[in-house]
Motif scaffolding. Structure first.
Motif, PDB file in Angstrom:
ATOM      1  N   VAL A 192      57.663  62.754  37.293  1.00  0.00           N
ATOM      2  CA  VAL A 192      56.379  62.434  37.595  1.00  0.00           C
ATOM      3  C   VAL A 192      56.141  61.159  38.392  1.00  0.00           C
ATOM      4  CG1 VAL A 192      54.038  61.952  36.528  1.00  0.00           C
ATOM      5  CG2 VAL A 192      55.501  63.556  35.512  1.00  0.00           C
ATOM      6  N   THR A 193      56.829  60.151  38.131  1.00  0.00           N
ATOM      7  CA  THR A 193      56.769  58.719  38.716  1.00  0.00           C
ATOM      8  C   THR A 193      57.195  59.196  40.081  1.00  0.00           C
ATOM      9  OG1 THR A 193      57.389  57.564  36.930  1.00  0.00           O
ATOM     10  CG2 THR A 193      57.406  56.574  38.934  1.00  0.00           C
ATOM     11  N   VAL A 194      58.579  59.685  40.513  1.00  0.00           N
ATOM     12  CA  VAL A 194      59.028  59.868  41.776  1.00  0.00           C
ATOM     13  C   VAL A 194      58.343  60.582  42.635  1.00  0.00           C
ATOM     14  CG1 VAL A 194      60.919  60.779  42.873  1.00  0.00           C
ATOM     15  CG2 VAL A 194      61.403  59.487  40.911  1.00  0.00           C
ATOM     16  N   TRP A 195      57.620  61.755  42.114  1.00  0.00           N
ATOM     17  CA  TRP A 195      57.121  62.661  43.008  1.00  0.00           C
ATOM     18  C   TRP A 195      55.333  62.454  42.949  1.00  0.00           C
ATOM     19  CZ3 TRP A 195      59.242  65.683  46.345  1.00  0.00           C
ATOM     20  CH2 TRP A 195      60.587  65.901  45.990  1.00  0.00           C
ATOM     21  N   VAL A 244      54.335  51.888  48.245  1.00  0.00           N
ATOM     22  CA  VAL A 244      55.445  52.633  47.720  1.00  0.00           C
ATOM     23  C   VAL A 244      56.871  52.243  48.402  1.00  0.00           C
ATOM     24  CG1 VAL A 244      56.566  55.053  48.263  1.00  0.00           C
ATOM     25  CG2 VAL A 244      53.963  54.884  47.683  1.00  0.00           C
ATOM     26  N   VAL A 245      56.832  51.657  49.399  1.00  0.00           N
ATOM     27  CA  VAL A 245      58.080  51.264  50.033  1.00  0.00           C
ATOM     28  C   VAL A 245      59.063  50.229  49.391  1.00  0.00           C
ATOM     29  CG1 VAL A 245      59.211  50.489  52.055  1.00  0.00           C
ATOM     30  CG2 VAL A 245      57.666  51.983  52.298  1.00  0.00           C
ATOM     31  N   VAL A 246      57.935  49.044  48.929  1.00  0.00           N
ATOM     32  CA  VAL A 246      58.720  48.097  48.266  1.00  0.00           C
ATOM     33  C   VAL A 246      59.293  48.254  47.111  1.00  0.00           C
ATOM     34  CG1 VAL A 246      58.065  45.698  47.367  1.00  0.00           C
ATOM     35  CG2 VAL A 246      57.272  46.344  49.626  1.00  0.00           C
ATOM     36  N   PRO A 247      58.512  48.959  46.233  1.00  0.00           N
ATOM     37  CA  PRO A 247      59.277  49.236  44.969  1.00  0.00           C
ATOM     38  C   PRO A 247      60.339  50.108  45.001  1.00  0.00           C
ATOM     39  CG  PRO A 247      56.855  49.559  44.569  1.00  0.00           C
ATOM     40  CD  PRO A 247      57.056  49.518  45.931  1.00  0.00           C
TER      41      PRO A 247
END
Length: 263
Positions: free
Chosen positions: A59-62, A23-26
């Motif tokens: 949808v992607t962000v959450w 999650v962090v790297v993208p």
């Protein structure tokens, strides 16, 4: 790292760290990309002041973080219970050791061997270790970093810890909870030995002229820094349990002679 508990905790930390990187790297890379693409001077991103939302982005962000948190929480919950410090380790009968935190030293009692030591802990390699831990003073925290995580030692309470060393060597143990002037020096050596070397160490301890009793315990309980290693060739029965009961007003239940004397 040596021993099954230390290795499992080490693997769990790295696995959780790598999972969170998904999650962090993208997020970091996309932040840099957006800053470059939509920059004020020469950015090629389209300017759309009336645009307000995108179902795909929402949808992607959450969705992805929610899924990752669910996986991580379930996984860590399962691994945490599997590494319960009270859970006995599989294998042979464990070596029982009782640890009492003092100012500023550690007293180790081997109830099945009828010996005790100060600031030195020895055990056979590959042997499961079953600790009972308490404190005679302020809250302490017992830890041998090479073998596993810490657990608190509190006056009038008993905590438990199960560890094992799979390699021969000398490791450092210490109090991880600040406890006053001598905190920095409240360390001890944890010696993982072959069975023959442990038997020789045990024979050496049993040759000591010192005995753990009320007088000797009062002496080692006095605050001191950088306390030397000491050996006691005998220990009274249920000494650890009586020290725990001392803070709970239960001495009579553990020693009927005390009740008779009071009467």
């Amino acid at each position: 790292m040596t021993g099954p508990i230390a290795e499992a905790e080490y693997a769990l930390m790295w696995q959780a760290f790598n999972l969170m990187l998904l999650v962090v790297v993208p997020v970091i890379l996309l932040t840099l990309f957006f800053a470059w693409r939509y920059r004020a001077a020469g950015g090629k991103g389209a300017y759309r002041p009336d645009w307000d939302r995108s179902p795909i982005i929402e949808v992607t962000v959450w969705g992805i973080p929610i899924v990752m948190i669910g996986i991580l929480a379930t996984w860590v919950w399962d691994k945490t219970h599997a590494l319960d410090p009270y859970k006995p380790l599989p294998g042979s009968e464990p070596l029982r050791i009782e640890a009492i935190a003092l100012d500023w030293k550690w007293l180790f009692i081997y109830p099945d061997l009828n010996i005790a030591t100060v600031n030195e802990l020895a055990f056979p390699v590959g042997k499961p270790l079953s600790f009972r831990i308490t404190s005679e003073v302020a809250m302490n925290s017992f830890m041998i970093p090479a073998l596993g995580g810490q657990i608190y030692a509190m006056a009038g309470m008993e905590t438990q810890l199960n560890l094992q060393a799979d390699e021969i060597g000398t490791m450092q143990g210490r109090n991880m909870q600040f406890s006053g002037d001598g905190f920095a020096g409240q360390t001890f050596e944890a010696l993982s030995m072959s069975q023959d070397d442990f038997d020789a160490w045990l024979s050496n301890v049993r040759q000591s002229n010192s005995h753990l009793d009320t007088a000797s315990y009062a002496d080692i309980s006095k605050p001191s820094t950088d306390a030397p290693v000491r050996y006691f060739s005998t220990v009274p029965p249920d000494f650890f349990s009586k020290r725990v009961a001392h803070f709970m007003g239960m001495e009579h239940e553990h020693n009927p002679n005390v009740k008779a004397a009071d009467q």
